[in-house]
Design an enzyme around this catalytic site. Structure first.
Site, mmCIF file in Angstrom:
data_model
loop_
_atom_site.group_PDB
_atom_site.id
_atom_site.type_symbol
_atom_site.label_atom_id
_atom_site.label_comp_id
_atom_site.label_asym_id
_atom_site.label_seq_id
_atom_site.Cartn_x
_atom_site.Cartn_y
_atom_site.Cartn_z
ATOM 1 N NE ARG A 224 12.921 71.633 -46.907
ATOM 2 C CZ ARG A 224 13.740 72.656 -47.035
ATOM 3 N NH1 ARG A 224 13.283 73.799 -47.473
ATOM 4 N NH2 ARG A 224 15.008 72.561 -46.724
ATOM 5 C CB CYS A 225 12.692 63.462 -47.067
ATOM 6 S SG CYS A 225 13.348 61.934 -47.776
ATOM 7 N N GLY A 226 11.102 62.975 -49.836
ATOM 8 C CA GLY A 226 10.104 62.140 -50.501
ATOM 9 C C GLY A 226 9.648 60.971 -49.648
ATOM 10 C CG PHE A 227 11.908 57.937 -48.351
ATOM 11 C CD1 PHE A 227 11.338 56.737 -48.760
ATOM 12 C CD2 PHE A 227 13.067 58.364 -48.975
ATOM 13 C CE1 PHE A 227 11.909 55.982 -49.770
ATOM 14 C CE2 PHE A 227 13.660 57.613 -49.979
ATOM 15 C CZ PHE A 227 13.072 56.418 -50.384
ATOM 16 C CB SER A 228 8.228 63.408 -45.249
ATOM 17 O OG SER A 228 7.339 63.806 -46.264
#
Length: 173
Positions: free
Chosen positions: A52-56
Site C-alpha cells: 500500500r506504499c506510493g512506491f509500490s
C-alpha cells in the site's frame, strides 16, 4: 609519534577493517526458507517492500530488473514489511496482490521487520556493517557475490536506474 603508531596498530595497517559477509535466512512467502548463503557467488538485490506504499509501482521495475539479469545470475529478493504501516495484513494477501497487480515471480519473503529491535538479522547485519537502516519502503541493498554489501539506495532510486544497473553489471562481468 608513539600515538600515531599506537593508533595504526589499533585500527589495523592502512585503516582497513575486514567486513564479514551479510547473511540471513528468511521465511519464504511460498513456505520454506530462503537462505542468502544459497545464493553466494551471485549478486542479490534485497528490497523492503509494502503493497500500500506510493512506491509500490516499483514492483514492475524490480520484476523487469530480475527478468533482464536473472539468466546472468542476479537474484532480486522482495522483503514485504509493515514497519511503516503500509503492508497488507497477511503474507497470502501480499502474494495475491503482487501476482495480480505486478505478475511477480521473483523470490519474496514472508512479512518481515527491517528496522528497530525486531529487525531481521540480515538488516541488523547490514546496519552493523554499513550503518544503513531502511528509512522507508523500497529501500535497496545490493549484496555482492562475496556476501559484502556493495551499495544501498533509498526509495526514490528506481530499480532500473543507471545507478543500480551499473553496479549490478559490474558484479556480473
Amino acid at each position: 609519534m608513539f600515538r600515531i603508531l599506537f593508533l595504526t596498530l589499533l585500527i589495523g595497517f592502512g585503516g582497513q577493517v575486514d567486513a564479514s559477509p551479510v547473511t540471513g535466512t528468511f521465511d519464504s512467502i511460498d513456505g520454506g526458507k530462503i537462505s542468502l548463503e544459497d545464493w553466494r557467488g551471485q549478486p542479490v538485490l534485497v528490497v523492503n517492500t509494502a503493497s500500500r506504499c506510493g512506491f509500490s509501482g516499483q514492483y514492475d521495475g524490480l520484476q523487469a530488473l530480475y527478468d533482464r539479469y536473472r539468466d546472468q545470475g542476479l537474484k532480486v529478493l522482495a522483503v514485504p514489511s509493515n514497519d511503516f504501516r503500509q503492508e497488507l495484513a497477511s503474507a497470502e494477501a501480499v502474494k495475491n496482490f503482487c501476482e495480480l497487480n505486478y505478475n511477480l515471480d521473483l523470490p519474496m519473503t514472508d512479512i518481515t521487520s527491517v528496522r528497530g529491535a525486531q529487525a531481521h538479522p540480515f538488516y541488523k547485519s547490514v546496519q552493523a556493517e554499513t550503518r544503513f537502516v531502511p528509512r522507508w519502503n523500497f529501500n535497496k541493498v545490493l549484496v555482492g557475490p562475496d556476501g559484502q554489501v556493495v551499495k544501498t539506495w533509498g526509495a526514490r532510486t528506481k530499480p532500473q536506474s543507471g545507478a543500480i544497473t551499473r553496479e549490478i553489471e559490474a558484479l556480473l562481468n
